[in-house]
Design an enzyme around this catalytic site. Structure first.
Site, PDB file in Angstrom:
ATOM      1  CD  GLN A 115      40.442  49.539  57.169  1.00 35.61           C
ATOM      2  OE1 GLN A 115      40.983  49.363  56.103  1.00 35.61           O
ATOM      3  NE2 GLN A 115      39.219  50.002  57.286  1.00 35.61           N
ATOM      4  CE  LYS A 118      40.157  54.011  55.871  1.00 39.08           C
ATOM      5  NZ  LYS A 118      40.133  53.452  54.514  1.00 39.08           N
ATOM      6  CE  LYS A 130      42.724  46.995  52.864  1.00 32.51           C
ATOM      7  NZ  LYS A 130      41.628  47.976  52.784  1.00 32.51           N
ATOM      8  N   GLY A 169      36.079  43.424  51.388  1.00 33.62           N
ATOM      9  CA  GLY A 169      36.706  43.581  50.069  1.00 33.62           C
ATOM     10  C   GLY A 169      37.639  44.773  50.005  1.00 33.62           C
ATOM     11  CG  ASP A 170      41.246  47.356  49.307  1.00 33.61           C
ATOM     12  OD1 ASP A 170      40.861  48.337  49.947  1.00 33.61           O
ATOM     13  OD2 ASP A 170      42.242  47.395  48.550  1.00 33.61           O
ATOM     14  CB  THR A 214      33.822  53.299  49.843  1.00 34.78           C
ATOM     15  OG1 THR A 214      33.776  52.117  50.643  1.00 34.78           O
ATOM     16  CG2 THR A 214      35.139  53.995  50.048  1.00 34.78           C
ATOM     17  CG  ASN A 245      32.814  49.301  45.591  1.00 36.02           C
ATOM     18  OD1 ASN A 245      33.130  49.902  46.606  1.00 36.02           O
ATOM     19  ND2 ASN A 245      31.587  48.861  45.384  1.00 36.02           N
ATOM     20  CB  SER A 382      32.062  46.866  56.950  1.00 38.51           C
ATOM     21  OG  SER A 382      32.345  46.538  55.614  1.00 38.51           O
TER      22      SER A 382
HETATM   23  P1  NDP Z   1      38.320  48.144  42.602  1.00 34.31           P
HETATM   24  O1  NDP Z   1      39.162  46.953  42.373  1.00 34.31           O
HETATM   25  O2  NDP Z   1      36.839  48.017  42.530  1.00 34.31           O
HETATM   26  O3  NDP Z   1      38.737  49.320  41.592  1.00 34.31           O
HETATM   27  C1  NDP Z   1      40.043  49.819  41.580  1.00 34.31           C
HETATM   28  C2  NDP Z   1      40.151  50.846  40.472  1.00 34.31           C
HETATM   29  O4  NDP Z   1      41.415  51.484  40.568  1.00 34.31           O
HETATM   30  C3  NDP Z   1      40.081  50.242  39.094  1.00 34.31           C
HETATM   31  O5  NDP Z   1      39.529  51.165  38.196  1.00 34.31           O
HETATM   32  C4  NDP Z   1      41.548  49.975  38.760  1.00 34.31           C
HETATM   33  O6  NDP Z   1      41.829  49.952  37.375  1.00 34.31           O
HETATM   34  C5  NDP Z   1      42.208  51.166  39.411  1.00 34.31           C
HETATM   35  N1  NDP Z   1      43.565  50.784  39.849  1.00 34.31           N
HETATM   36  C6  NDP Z   1      43.901  49.861  40.780  1.00 34.31           C
HETATM   37  N2  NDP Z   1      45.223  49.751  40.899  1.00 34.31           N
HETATM   38  C7  NDP Z   1      45.737  50.619  40.014  1.00 34.31           C
HETATM   39  C8  NDP Z   1      47.043  50.979  39.679  1.00 34.31           C
HETATM   40  N3  NDP Z   1      48.123  50.402  40.246  1.00 34.31           N
HETATM   41  N4  NDP Z   1      47.202  51.940  38.720  1.00 34.31           N
HETATM   42  C9  NDP Z   1      46.126  52.519  38.151  1.00 34.31           C
HETATM   43  N5  NDP Z   1      44.855  52.219  38.436  1.00 34.31           N
HETATM   44  C10 NDP Z   1      44.668  51.287  39.358  1.00 34.31           C
HETATM   45  O7  NDP Z   1      38.769  48.721  44.042  1.00 34.31           O
HETATM   46  P2  NDP Z   1      37.993  49.714  45.005  1.00 34.31           P
HETATM   47  O8  NDP Z   1      37.228  50.693  44.209  1.00 34.31           O
HETATM   48  O9  NDP Z   1      37.313  48.900  46.025  1.00 34.31           O
HETATM   49  O10 NDP Z   1      39.205  50.434  45.752  1.00 34.31           O
HETATM   50  C11 NDP Z   1      39.793  51.639  45.248  1.00 34.31           C
HETATM   51  C12 NDP Z   1      40.564  52.322  46.361  1.00 34.31           C
HETATM   52  O11 NDP Z   1      39.667  52.659  47.439  1.00 34.31           O
HETATM   53  C13 NDP Z   1      41.682  51.521  47.007  1.00 34.31           C
HETATM   54  O12 NDP Z   1      42.708  52.396  47.421  1.00 34.31           O
HETATM   55  C14 NDP Z   1      41.012  50.938  48.241  1.00 34.31           C
HETATM   56  O13 NDP Z   1      41.953  50.591  49.233  1.00 34.31           O
HETATM   57  C15 NDP Z   1      40.162  52.118  48.655  1.00 34.31           C
HETATM   58  N6  NDP Z   1      39.041  51.810  49.534  1.00 34.31           N
HETATM   59  C16 NDP Z   1      38.096  50.896  49.150  1.00 34.31           C
HETATM   60  C17 NDP Z   1      37.020  50.648  49.969  1.00 34.31           C
HETATM   61  C18 NDP Z   1      35.901  49.771  49.545  1.00 34.31           C
HETATM   62  O14 NDP Z   1      34.892  49.738  50.264  1.00 34.31           O
HETATM   63  N7  NDP Z   1      35.974  49.102  48.414  1.00 34.31           N
HETATM   64  C19 NDP Z   1      36.920  51.261  51.314  1.00 34.31           C
HETATM   65  C20 NDP Z   1      37.920  52.284  51.572  1.00 34.31           C
HETATM   66  C21 NDP Z   1      38.948  52.498  50.708  1.00 34.31           C
HETATM   67  P3  NDP Z   1      42.057  48.538  36.643  1.00 34.31           P
HETATM   68  O15 NDP Z   1      40.696  47.901  36.596  1.00 34.31           O
HETATM   69  O16 NDP Z   1      42.610  48.897  35.333  1.00 34.31           O
HETATM   70  O17 NDP Z   1      43.024  47.784  37.506  1.00 34.31           O
END
Ligand code: NDP
Length: 450
Positions: A115, A118, A130, A169-170, A214, A245, A382
């Site tokens: 982070q 980034k 984080k 969030g994350d 994102t 997301n 953000s």
């Molecule tokens: P969400 O919780 O909205 O979605 C996560 C997605 O990834 C879900 O479909 C989930 O499936 C899947 N997932 C999570 N963990 C696992 C795992 N161990 N194995 C397989 N599938 C998995 O999170 P985000 O979309 O916010 O975040 C996704 C990624 O993007 C992360 O790496 C996060 O750090 C990164 N990120 C997010 C940002 C943001 O603004 N939200 C900013 C920058 C990076 P299931 O529902 O089945 O768990």
């Protein structure tokens, strides 16, 4: 691995291994940055002075706390909460909170470390950190999630603030969780400090485009990568992992720019929809109903396949966007993608590609963008939310989206130019790490040994 590092850098990495035993994700994230510093390790020694790198690898503060809460049956549950404040040379610590059973100190430290760089790339005045918990919101009632968030914030509130540390969030932390967290912060402090947390709802201090940022930003970055190669997204086949997301809005923007997004996933499997995924339905299933992708496949019917064994990366595509979680795309998956003719891979998630996968993409001349560059649109927006909160203003969707695209274009240009300057043209990993490291290092030199 250590043998691939410049002699000035190898001892620092060995020290990281020794000081942080067993933290493999943290080691992986640190190694990637240190490895990129090889070109400046000898010549630009001012960036190695005052133990800048050593200090960067030691977070400024690490907080671990107990989070007790009561479930709907009256049982007392205990989770572990974390906030790791890594570097505040450029501004207040800034970075999300992750609620997922896999969360541990190594994962929080790797995410916080990434982070910092980034955030530096965005050009905004924000440091990096984080946090999160091993709490799993999946299957929990709204009331349980609220009680957990309130307990989490009852400890966290004393460490955060507009000028100190600004969470967001994350994974597992969306607008519902941000609402409960902010509500408890407001209650405890008796202050409506909007700038203390980002990802807020639009009626209570949030920014337009933050939800989309994102995913949209990742696709804007891909657009720039393709433009440099004299191409665009129109008519491309795209595969996106995840369905949260980041994934949903990457799918939406790629489709808007003329691509056909044929597959996405969750932790139970993936769906292949050759007609192109129906984003409206996906949002309905995932965001509103909080259901699994099986529900999407059922609702869409006939032509959609739901696959529970195998890898989403076996689906042939021109552009692959891993948007789920760390280390989800390994060497074998990378080989399959390359054999199937992938041209661009951009990380929407944080560190979703293993080092072996990254190496294979680069060796095969697949355009590869690391998350700290391609997914920086979320944190950049953000920071735009913080700007709006500070000026008590709200911007239109169009104005905010335009700003996001400009920021992503700017990051792309900086990364490409830095890679060229240091003799590694086309290496987005080296460009991103060198540009951001030097920016943070310059500020740390200016601020002295603190
Ligand atoms: P969400 O919780 O909205 O979605 C996560 C997605 O990834 C879900 O479909 C989930 O499936 C899947 N997932 C999570 N963990 C696992 C795992 N161990 N194995 C397989 N599938 C998995 O999170 P985000 O979309 O916010 O975040 C996704 C990624 O993007 C992360 O790496 C996060 O750090 C990164 N990120 C997010 C940002 C943001 O603004 N939200 C900013 C920058 C990076 P299931 O529902 O089945 O768990």
């Amino acid at each position: 691995m250590v043998e691939n590092l410049h002699p000035n850098l190898a001892p620092m990495y060995e020290e990281v291994l020794e000081r942080n035993p067993g933290e493999k994700e943290y080691h992986q994230a640190v190694y990637e940055v240190i490895h990129s510093l090889n070109p400046i390790a000898g010549q630009r020694s001012e960036y190695m002075q005052w133990s800048i790198l050593r200090r960067m690898c030691e977070p400024e503060r690490q907080i671990i706390f107990r989070v007790p809460w009561t479930d709907d049956e009256g049982n007392v549950r205990i989770n572990r909460g974390y906030r790791v404040e890594v570097n505040s040379a450029l501004g207040p610590f800034k970075g999300g909170l992750r609620f997922h059973p896999s969360v541990n100190l190594s994962i929080v430290k790797f995410l916080g470390f990434e982070q910092v760089y980034k955030n530096a790339l965005t050009g905004m005045p924000i440091g990096g950190g984080k946090g999160g918990s091993n709490f799993d919101p999946k299957g929990r009632s709204d009331a349980e999630v609220m009680r957990f968030c309130q307990s989490f914030m009852t400890e966290l509130y004393r460490h955060i603030g507009e000028y100190t540390d600004v969470p967001a969030g994350d994974i597992g932390v969306g607008s519902r969780e941000i609402g409960y967290l902010f509500g408890q912060y407001k209650r405890i402090t008796n202050r409506y400090e909007s700038g203390t947390i980002t990802g807020k709802g639009l009626t209570w201090g949030g920014s337009r485009v933050r939800t989309e940022a994102t995913g949209y930003g990742t696709v804007y970055f891909v657009k720039e990568m393709l433009a440099d190669a004299g191409d665009d997204l129109d008519g491309k086949r795209v595969v996106v992992s995840g369905s949260g997301n980041v994934a949903i809005y990457a799918i939406e923007k790629a489709a808007q720019l003329g691509a056909t997004v044929v597959a996405c996933s969750d932790s139970n499997g993936f769906v292949v929809d050759e007609q192109g995924l129906d984003v409206e339905l996906l949002r309905e299933v995932k965001e509103k109903r909080r259901e699994r992708l099986t529900a999407y496949a059922e609702a869409r019917g006939g032509s959609v396949r739901h696959v529970t064994d195998g890898s989403i990366w076996s689906v042939p595509c021109d552009v692959a966007l891993p948007c789920a979680t760390q280390n989800e795309l390994d060497g074998q998956a990378a080989r399959t993608l390359i054999d199937n003719g992938v041209r661009v891979v951009a990380e929407g998630a944080n560190m979703p590609c293993t080092p072996e996968a990254v190496h294979l993409f680069q060796e095969s001349h697949v355009l590869f963008a690391p998350g700290k560059a391609s997914n920086a649109g979320g944190v950049a927006t953000s920071a735009l939310e913080m700007q709006q909160n500070a000026s008590r203003d709200t911007w239109s969707f169009e104005a905010t989206d335009t700003r996001l695209e400009e920021i992503m274009t700017g990051i792309h240009r900086r990364v490409v130019e830095t890679a060229e300057e240091y003799g590694q043209p086309g290496d987005y990993v080296a460009g991103a790490n060198l540009a951001s490291y030097m920016k943070v290092a310059d500020a740390m030199v200016a601020l002295g040994v603190v």
